[in-house]
Motif scaffolding. Structure first.
Motif, mmCIF file in Angstrom:
data_model
loop_
_atom_site.group_PDB
_atom_site.id
_atom_site.type_symbol
_atom_site.label_atom_id
_atom_site.label_comp_id
_atom_site.label_asym_id
_atom_site.label_seq_id
_atom_site.Cartn_x
_atom_site.Cartn_y
_atom_site.Cartn_z
ATOM 1 N N GLU A 1 13.836 12.499 5.759
ATOM 2 C CA GLU A 1 14.443 13.813 5.780
ATOM 3 C C GLU A 1 15.251 14.380 4.737
ATOM 4 N N LEU A 2 15.840 13.517 4.011
ATOM 5 C CA LEU A 2 16.428 13.809 2.849
ATOM 6 C C LEU A 2 15.631 14.282 1.649
ATOM 7 N N TYR A 3 14.733 13.691 1.395
ATOM 8 C CA TYR A 3 13.917 13.649 0.445
ATOM 9 C C TYR A 3 12.548 14.717 0.514
ATOM 10 N N GLY A 4 11.895 14.591 1.801
ATOM 11 C CA GLY A 4 10.716 15.154 1.864
ATOM 12 C C GLY A 4 9.810 14.257 1.691
ATOM 13 N N GLY A 5 8.405 14.809 1.777
ATOM 14 C CA GLY A 5 7.033 13.887 1.517
ATOM 15 C C GLY A 5 7.150 12.718 2.592
ATOM 16 N N VAL A 6 6.686 11.707 1.907
ATOM 17 C CA VAL A 6 6.294 10.528 2.539
ATOM 18 C C VAL A 6 7.354 9.274 1.922
ATOM 19 N N VAL A 7 7.762 8.463 2.790
ATOM 20 C CA VAL A 7 8.716 7.289 2.367
ATOM 21 C C VAL A 7 7.899 6.179 2.815
ATOM 22 N N VAL A 8 7.805 5.191 1.783
ATOM 23 C CA VAL A 8 7.358 3.774 2.081
ATOM 24 C C VAL A 8 8.584 2.943 1.699
ATOM 25 N N LEU A 9 9.179 2.258 2.998
ATOM 26 C CA LEU A 9 10.150 1.404 2.660
ATOM 27 C C LEU A 9 9.785 -0.117 2.703
ATOM 28 N N LYS A 10 9.649 -0.474 1.573
ATOM 29 C CA LYS A 10 8.771 -1.967 1.321
ATOM 30 C C LYS A 10 9.858 -2.983 1.993
ATOM 31 N N GLY A 11 9.108 -4.052 2.335
ATOM 32 C CA GLY A 11 9.973 -5.198 2.674
ATOM 33 C C GLY A 11 9.137 -5.959 3.986
ATOM 34 N N SER A 12 9.671 -6.791 4.529
ATOM 35 C CA SER A 12 9.107 -7.434 5.679
ATOM 36 C C SER A 12 8.636 -6.607 6.672
ATOM 37 N N GLY A 13 7.596 -6.100 7.086
ATOM 38 C CA GLY A 13 7.084 -5.143 8.157
ATOM 39 C C GLY A 13 7.340 -3.772 7.503
ATOM 40 N N THR A 14 6.536 -3.565 6.342
ATOM 41 C CA THR A 14 6.715 -2.266 5.437
ATOM 42 C C THR A 14 6.895 -1.027 6.505
ATOM 43 N N LEU A 15 7.494 -0.196 6.087
ATOM 44 C CA LEU A 15 7.615 1.184 6.980
ATOM 45 C C LEU A 15 7.071 2.290 6.229
ATOM 46 N N ILE A 16 6.179 3.130 6.937
ATOM 47 C CA ILE A 16 5.981 4.536 6.299
ATOM 48 C C ILE A 16 6.519 5.529 7.046
ATOM 49 N N CYS A 17 7.040 6.635 6.687
ATOM 50 C CA CYS A 17 7.596 7.608 7.389
ATOM 51 C C CYS A 17 7.215 8.988 6.664
ATOM 52 N N GLY A 18 6.733 9.816 7.455
ATOM 53 C CA GLY A 18 6.143 11.072 6.918
ATOM 54 C C GLY A 18 6.029 12.068 8.290
ATOM 55 N N PRO A 19 5.876 13.173 7.906
ATOM 56 C CA PRO A 19 5.904 14.436 9.212
ATOM 57 C C PRO A 19 5.341 13.820 10.341
ATOM 58 N N ASP A 20 4.271 12.959 10.255
ATOM 59 C CA ASP A 20 3.627 12.426 11.601
ATOM 60 C C ASP A 20 4.454 11.237 12.203
ATOM 61 N N GLY A 21 5.609 10.875 11.709
ATOM 62 C CA GLY A 21 6.435 10.025 12.435
ATOM 63 C C GLY A 21 6.491 8.543 11.570
ATOM 64 N N LEU A 22 6.585 7.432 12.128
ATOM 65 C CA LEU A 22 6.706 6.423 11.561
ATOM 66 C C LEU A 22 5.700 5.178 11.968
ATOM 67 N N ALA A 23 5.051 4.819 10.650
ATOM 68 C CA ALA A 23 4.037 3.751 10.755
ATOM 69 C C ALA A 23 4.681 2.494 10.188
ATOM 70 N N LEU A 24 3.901 1.392 10.689
ATOM 71 C CA LEU A 24 4.420 -0.005 10.433
ATOM 72 C C LEU A 24 3.234 -1.035 9.736
ATOM 73 N N CYS A 25 3.350 -1.594 8.696
ATOM 74 C CA CYS A 25 2.231 -2.505 8.453
ATOM 75 C C CYS A 25 2.605 -3.879 8.736
ATOM 76 N N PRO A 26 1.974 -4.757 9.421
ATOM 77 C CA PRO A 26 2.146 -5.914 9.901
ATOM 78 C C PRO A 26 1.763 -7.171 9.052
ATOM 79 N N PHE A 27 1.075 -6.618 8.082
ATOM 80 C CA PHE A 27 0.345 -7.610 7.076
ATOM 81 C C PHE A 27 1.273 -8.034 6.160
ATOM 82 N N GLY A 28 0.727 -8.933 5.197
ATOM 83 C CA GLY A 28 1.618 -9.502 3.949
ATOM 84 C C GLY A 28 2.052 -10.806 4.149
ATOM 85 N N ASN A 29 2.703 -11.410 3.342
ATOM 86 C CA ASN A 29 3.319 -12.825 3.380
ATOM 87 C C ASN A 29 4.209 -13.147 2.050
ATOM 88 N N PRO A 30 5.064 -14.141 2.165
ATOM 89 C CA PRO A 30 6.135 -14.477 1.322
ATOM 90 C C PRO A 30 5.915 -14.415 -0.143
#
Length: 509
Positions: A401-430
């Motif tokens: 909302e603050l910066y526009g575009g698409v935001v990828v918040l990295k971490g365990s269960g990375t989140l991708i937030c854009g105009p179409d809403g929120l998506a989550l990636c369940p893959f990846g490992n320590p």
């Protein structure tokens, strides 16, 4: 949130939404206890399948319907000859409704009732966590905190019913303490909090059973997020036409690699090339050019000492990735200023995010992908990393909302937030908790964006490729010692999803 436009997206809900779907189901069937029995029966079948040699069980029961599931499971186990220890954290006098009916059912199966207190010995070979469920919020009461500590200290395998107690179903945060489960069996619909933050680390093996309920038929209850599935890659990355040429596949610039920090930008450039960008140009400090050409001669390397040398280089680009190894000194600041003045889509990572937070905070664009980890996200939001992790979905939405575009918040269960809403990636490992992984992700997203994927799909597919490449690389050699450079060849396999299984297996070998 709009409905999914592609295959490979599965709905995720928050706790209130699932409770409403549950309420409607009970209202239609007019028998909430029958639904409770179905849930307990499902959990019991999974418990037996996971621990087939076990013959004794300890069930921790809370006072609500989650505890009711535990009472019914205890009854089922006792009827099949298991030794069952039932420990309740709620006095019988305070039970009501279906939870009370469940407790009486366990009484009828001759399961001893015992109120749990600190110091009570755990007797079962397997523990069932039926304490709190998705309705939990606020702080843990001392009695529940002591019970969770006892469960975690027991060294016995744990099956959690619906959600590990102490985890928020909405955002995956931990309310001070939570059960570490080996398996979680969740019901009705999948919950966002099971896949991100602390929740992703506590669920163990996750099983979803809808109990015959199709949440998507409740069209007025729109999923709070979408979980990325492997099938998304086939939808996003169809086979190429035979007459395609590199000019059709984009020209990506990677801007970074301040003096002494050339590796990060090279990792990004190589990853970009490996996922199929037509041409990749690395714009970096002059002293890194030779090493860059030796490492990946397919990437054009241009050395620049000042921002005045950059403008003409960027004119032909379709996409610009900026930030890996950029630094926050005068060289990095001036180059980032030039990047912000370009008209092509940007992928912004690492030091570029820190510069955005400190010197260019008012900048907003609809054609960029920002890829912060929690610390960088905190600086962009002027808060703390702990606050970001306390509610990762809210942080991702606030950044977008603050910066526009698409935001990828990295971490365990990375989140991708854009105009179409929120998506989550369940893959990846320590094993992916190592230097350079974010640089590779930056390059992967830029490479997919250059090939014609729209901004949000490039971010979603890029995160998916990156995480699955990490899993594939870990399968080959284990998680410890996994390097970002190990991902490039695996990413190449994943961006060719129509390869037959024999070719994929050969590539993995």
């Amino acid at each position: 949130m709009s409905a999914p436009q592609h295959r490979g997206l599965m709905p995720l809900y928050c706790a209130d939404q699932v409770r409403e779907i549950d309420r409607r189901t009970i209202a239609n069937e007019r028998d909430g206890f029958a639904l409770m029995q179905r849930a307990a029966g499902t959990a019991w079948r999974w418990l037996r399948a996971r621990w087939p040699s076990a013959k004794s069980l300890t069930v921790f029961c809370g006072g609500g319907n989650n505890g009711g599931d535990g009472h019914v499971l205890a009854a089922l186990a006792a009827r099949e000859g298991w030794q069952v220890q039932r420990l309740s954290l709620t006095p019988r006098s305070r039970l009501h409704g279906d939870a009370l009916r469940a407790a009486l059912l366990a009484d009828e199966a001759c399961v001893e009732w015992r109120e749990w207190r600190k110091g009570v010995a755990i007797e079962g070979e397997v523990i069932v966590d039926a304490l709190l469920g998705t309705g939990f919020s606020g702080d843990l009461r001392i009695l529940y905190a002591d019970a969770i500590t006892a469960i975690n200290d027991s060294s016995r395998p744990v099956l959690a019913i619906d959600i590990p107690s102490g985890i928020s179903g909405d955002d995956g945060s931990e309310r001070g303490l939570s059960v570490k489960a080996d398996m979680t069996v969740t019901f009705i619909a999948d919950k966002l909090g099971l896949h991100t933050g602390r929740g992703a680390a506590r669920v163990g093996e996750l099983v979803l059973d809808s109990l015959g309920v199709d949440a998507l038929t409740h069209t007025d209850i729109r999923p709070t997020a979408w979980r990325l599935e492997k099938a998304l890659l086939k939808a996003a990355l169809p086979p190429r036409e035979r007459d395609i040429h590199k000019g059709d596949l984009g020209f990506v610039g990677v801007l970074g690699g301040a003096p002494g920090m050339g590796g990060a930008s090279l990792l990004a450039a190589e990853a970009c090339a490996r996922v199929g960008a037509g041409r990749v140009m690395l714009v970096t400090a002059p002293e890194h050019v030779t090493a860059s050409l030796m490492r990946c001669p397919e990437v054009m390397a241009k050395g620049v000492s000042a921002a005045t040398q950059v403008g003409d280089l960027l004119d032909r680009l379709n996409v610009l990735a900026v930030g890996p190894g950029l630094g926050q000194g005068s060289w990095g600041q001036s180059l980032f200023q030039v990047a912000l003045e370009t008209a092509v889509p940007l992928v912004v990572d690492a030091d570029a995010l820190n510069l955005l937070a400190s010197r260019f905070r008012s900048t907003r664009r609809d054609d960029w992908v920002l890829t912060p980890h929690p610390g960088e996200a905190a600086r962009l939001l002027d808060t703390s990393a702990a606050e970001v992790e306390a509610d990762r979905p809210a942080a991702a939405r606030a950044l977008q909302e603050l910066y526009g575009g698409v935001v990828v918040l990295k971490g365990s269960g990375t989140l991708i937030c854009g105009p179409d809403g929120l998506a989550l990636c369940p893959f990846g490992n320590p094993g992916m908790a190592s230097g350079g992984m974010g640089d590779a992700l930056c390059g992967i997203i830029a490479g997919l964006l250059a090939q014609g994927l729209e901004l949000e799909m490039a971010a979603r597919a890029g995160v998916l490729v990156h995480a699955m490449a990490g899993d594939m690389a870990a399968q080959k050699g284990g998680e410890r010692g996994l390097l970002a450079s190990d991902l490039a060849s695996c990413a190449r396999v994943l961006v060719n999803p129509t390869m037959d299984e024999e070719n994929v297996a050969a590539t993995r070998r």
